[in-house]
Design a protein around this motif. Structure first.
Motif, PDB file in Angstrom:
ATOM      1  N   ARG A 181     -24.578  16.116  37.895  1.00 42.13           N
ATOM      2  CA  ARG A 181     -25.802  15.931  37.111  1.00 42.13           C
ATOM      3  C   ARG A 181     -26.966  16.518  37.896  1.00 42.13           C
ATOM      4  N   VAL A 182     -27.618  17.536  37.334  1.00 39.95           N
ATOM      5  CA  VAL A 182     -28.753  18.159  38.011  1.00 39.95           C
ATOM      6  C   VAL A 182     -29.619  18.873  36.988  1.00 39.95           C
ATOM      7  N   LYS A 183     -30.913  18.906  37.263  1.00 43.47           N
ATOM      8  CA  LYS A 183     -31.824  19.653  36.391  1.00 43.47           C
ATOM      9  C   LYS A 183     -33.020  20.124  37.203  1.00 43.47           C
ATOM     10  N   VAL A 184     -33.588  21.273  36.776  1.00 39.71           N
ATOM     11  CA  VAL A 184     -34.833  21.767  37.359  1.00 39.71           C
ATOM     12  C   VAL A 184     -35.843  21.948  36.232  1.00 39.71           C
ATOM     13  N   SER A 185     -37.116  21.735  36.562  1.00 45.12           N
ATOM     14  CA  SER A 185     -38.160  21.846  35.549  1.00 45.12           C
ATOM     15  C   SER A 185     -39.496  22.087  36.227  1.00 45.12           C
ATOM     16  N   ALA A 186     -40.499  22.404  35.404  1.00 47.37           N
ATOM     17  CA  ALA A 186     -41.864  22.611  35.886  1.00 47.37           C
ATOM     18  C   ALA A 186     -42.828  21.875  34.973  1.00 47.37           C
ATOM     19  N   GLY A 223     -30.738  31.654  32.141  1.00 48.36           N
ATOM     20  CA  GLY A 223     -30.516  30.866  33.345  1.00 48.36           C
ATOM     21  C   GLY A 223     -30.262  29.412  33.006  1.00 48.36           C
ATOM     22  N   LEU A 224     -29.428  28.741  33.801  1.00 53.01           N
ATOM     23  CA  LEU A 224     -29.131  27.329  33.625  1.00 53.01           C
ATOM     24  C   LEU A 224     -30.242  26.474  34.222  1.00 53.01           C
ATOM     25  N   THR A 225     -30.669  25.463  33.488  1.00 53.30           N
ATOM     26  CA  THR A 225     -31.696  24.546  33.982  1.00 53.30           C
ATOM     27  C   THR A 225     -31.201  23.113  34.102  1.00 53.30           C
ATOM     28  N   GLY A 280     -32.211  24.241  44.480  1.00 52.58           N
ATOM     29  CA  GLY A 280     -33.215  25.314  44.533  1.00 52.58           C
ATOM     30  C   GLY A 280     -33.271  26.053  43.219  1.00 52.58           C
ATOM     31  N   ALA A 281     -34.360  26.777  43.031  1.00 50.30           N
ATOM     32  CA  ALA A 281     -34.574  27.507  41.775  1.00 50.30           C
ATOM     33  C   ALA A 281     -35.461  28.724  42.023  1.00 50.30           C
ATOM     34  N   ASP A 282     -35.295  29.717  41.184  1.00 51.82           N
ATOM     35  CA  ASP A 282     -36.233  30.838  41.110  1.00 51.82           C
ATOM     36  C   ASP A 282     -37.112  30.633  39.885  1.00 51.82           C
ATOM     37  N   TRP A 283     -38.368  31.060  39.986  1.00 52.52           N
ATOM     38  CA  TRP A 283     -39.291  30.907  38.871  1.00 52.52           C
ATOM     39  C   TRP A 283     -40.065  32.204  38.664  1.00 52.52           C
ATOM     40  N   PHE A 313     -48.234  24.957  39.763  1.00 55.45           N
ATOM     41  CA  PHE A 313     -47.472  24.008  38.963  1.00 55.45           C
ATOM     42  C   PHE A 313     -46.655  23.113  39.885  1.00 55.45           C
ATOM     43  N   ASN A 314     -46.165  22.019  39.332  1.00 47.84           N
ATOM     44  CA  ASN A 314     -45.236  21.145  40.036  1.00 47.84           C
ATOM     45  C   ASN A 314     -43.814  21.489  39.630  1.00 47.84           C
ATOM     46  N   TRP A 315     -42.910  21.612  40.611  1.00 44.45           N
ATOM     47  CA  TRP A 315     -41.512  21.840  40.276  1.00 44.45           C
ATOM     48  C   TRP A 315     -40.706  20.600  40.623  1.00 44.45           C
ATOM     49  N   HIS A 316     -39.623  20.402  39.881  1.00 49.19           N
ATOM     50  CA  HIS A 316     -38.747  19.256  40.082  1.00 49.19           C
ATOM     51  C   HIS A 316     -37.298  19.736  40.105  1.00 49.19           C
ATOM     52  N   GLY A 317     -36.516  19.195  41.050  1.00 50.15           N
ATOM     53  CA  GLY A 317     -35.081  19.415  41.118  1.00 50.15           C
ATOM     54  C   GLY A 317     -34.402  18.078  41.297  1.00 50.15           C
ATOM     55  N   ASP A 318     -33.866  17.529  40.225  1.00 48.85           N
ATOM     56  CA  ASP A 318     -33.456  16.127  40.210  1.00 48.85           C
ATOM     57  C   ASP A 318     -32.008  15.942  39.797  1.00 48.85           C
TER      58      ASP A 318
END
Length: 436
Positions: free
Chosen positions: A400-405, A187-189, A429-432, A413-418
């Motif tokens: 420019r975009v990224k998702v992380s935990a 998956g792309l992050t 949005g993201a699936d985890w 956990f904290n999720w980020h979509g920046d």
């Protein structure tokens, strides 16, 4: 022939068995006529020792009021044990144990104790299967099912972000190797690409038949005139023995040419869809399905709006959907998916989106929130794998975009979509999926 059952405990096998031709475990009481429940009990008990578990009735937490004279006499009559062996096997406390739970009389590691062996008449039945405490304890003591980090970024893992390069790859080694090549989903992050060309990026690896049990090559590529500054991906590995998980990949080019516009669907949405059938009888109830975008070919002339999701999930299958809306043009896209039984021990999954916290307008660079697991994990820090499944970005700025935990603990956990710099991010949005 040794007709007894025994095993060295954990790594003590390497200390006391120096001859490679000598056993570290013996299942001498079992034969072709043994009952299934007896085989199950003996094998689980002895392999519990091999994994490092001591006798539960000898735990420091155990509070058993032994009638020692009765036990010593019966052990001599029934098992031909002398007093020293009885004291070692039954009465002695395992003082070297560094981890222990509260006393669990249902543990597979607990001997059956007749009521007449105790002064208060409180015995323990013969246990034939793992208890909940057994399962929980082993999860805490041993590594995660997913053994590798599952993260790779073009920069700094492969190269610097400038100048942009189309082809980027790295060999990922499995530590330790698998018996057979595992199944892998990607998956792309993170994506950082110029607005001046179509957004053409994909993360991929070799086909299943070409993978090794020791490693695989992860590729983060662009093509044509796309300028790719950076990209990152996550992945999951599933051994062939992990039969509870179904995995797959959907590529829109399986159904249409990239030259064909996405088919019309409900209202303002255009949708590519593929139905997935699970093997008959695979799931007793509708499983959880995680979906990750892993390839995009989007026109530079319109805002970038895309979403991947699992719809109509039942025990027999589901629809994997890749959709766009308004005037976005999706030449092609692909997504990976993994299905897991609901309430599967040690696994949790879900979906996050900025749309759950705010309206799409005005745009924001920083998005995120706290995810709370429905059931806390046994481990203090489970592994969380997260990847993109939804985007709405303005095409007037670079992509420019990224998702992380982060801040991961047993409860969530904290999720980020920046986005960053001058990029304009309306929705992310993201699936985890988490293992612990």
């Amino acid at each position: 022939m040794d007709n007894s059952n025994w095993s060295h405990v954990g790594t003590s096998a390497t200390k006391f068995v120096l001859d490679p031709n000598k056993p570290t475990m013996n299942l001498g009481s079992l034969n072709d006529n043994s009952r299934d429940d007896e085989i199950c009990r003996v094998v689980l008990h002895e392999f519990g020792h091999a994994l490092g578990c001591v006798h539960e009735h000898q735990s420091l937490a155990a509070d058993i009021h032994w009638d020692e004279e009765k036990v010593i006499a019966d052990a001599k009559r029934l098992y031909h044990w002398d007093e020293d062996k009885t004291r070692t096997q039954i009465f002695g406390k395992e003082l070297d144990a560094t981890m222990h739970s509260a006393f669990d009389p249902s543990s597979i590691m607990c001997y059956m104790i007749p009521p007449e062996w105790t002064k208060d008449g409180r015995g323990i039945n013969e246990n034939l299967a793992l208890s909940e405490t057994d399962i929980s304890f082993i999860r805490k003591a041993y590594p995660f099912r997913t053994r590798n980090t599952g993260r790779l970024s073009v920069s700094p893992d492969i190269r610097q972000p400038y100048p942009p390069l189309a082809l980027n790859s790295k060999i990922i080694e499995f530590d330790p190797p698998y018996p057979l090549p595992p199944r892998i989903i990607l998956g792309l992050t993170l994506l950082d690409a110029a607005k001046t060309a179509n957004i053409r990026v994909r993360v991929h690896t070799l086909s299943q038949s070409q993978r090794s049990n020791k490693s695989f090559t992860l590729n983060l590529d662009a093509w044509a005139d796309t300028e790719l500054y950076n990209a990152a991906a996550t992945w999951l590995e599933f051994a062939r023995s992990e039969v509870n998980f179904e995995v797959g990949q959907f590529d829109t080019t399986d159904n249409r040419s990239f030259e064909d516009r996405q088919p019309s669907a409900e209202g303002n949405f255009r949708r590519d869809m593929q139905h997935v059938d699970f093997p008959p009888g695979k799931y007793a109830e509708a499983p959880n399905v995680t979906v990750w975008l892993n390839a995009l070919d989007l026109s530079k002339d319109f805002n970038w709006r895309i979403r991947a999701a699992a719809r109509n999930v039942t025990t027999s299958g589901f629809d994997v959907v890749i959709e766009s809306w308004d005037n976005t043009v999706v030449y092609s896209a692909s997504a990976a998916w993994v299905a897991c039984p609901r309430n599967h021990p040690g696994v949790a999954s879900g979906t996050v989106s900025s749309s759950a916290h705010r309206k799409w307008f005005p745009p924001r660079l920083a998005n995120g929130g706290r995810v709370k697991f429905d059931i806390p994990f046994d481990r203090t820090e489970p592994k969380v794998f997260i990847a993109l499944n939804e985007l709405d970005m303005d095409n007037s700025r670079n992509f420019r975009v990224k998702v992380s935990a982060d801040k991961i603990d047993d409860k969530g956990f904290n999720w980020h979509g920046d986005a960053w710099a001058d990029s304009i991010l309306y929705t992310v949005g993201a699936d985890w999926i988490a293992f612990g």
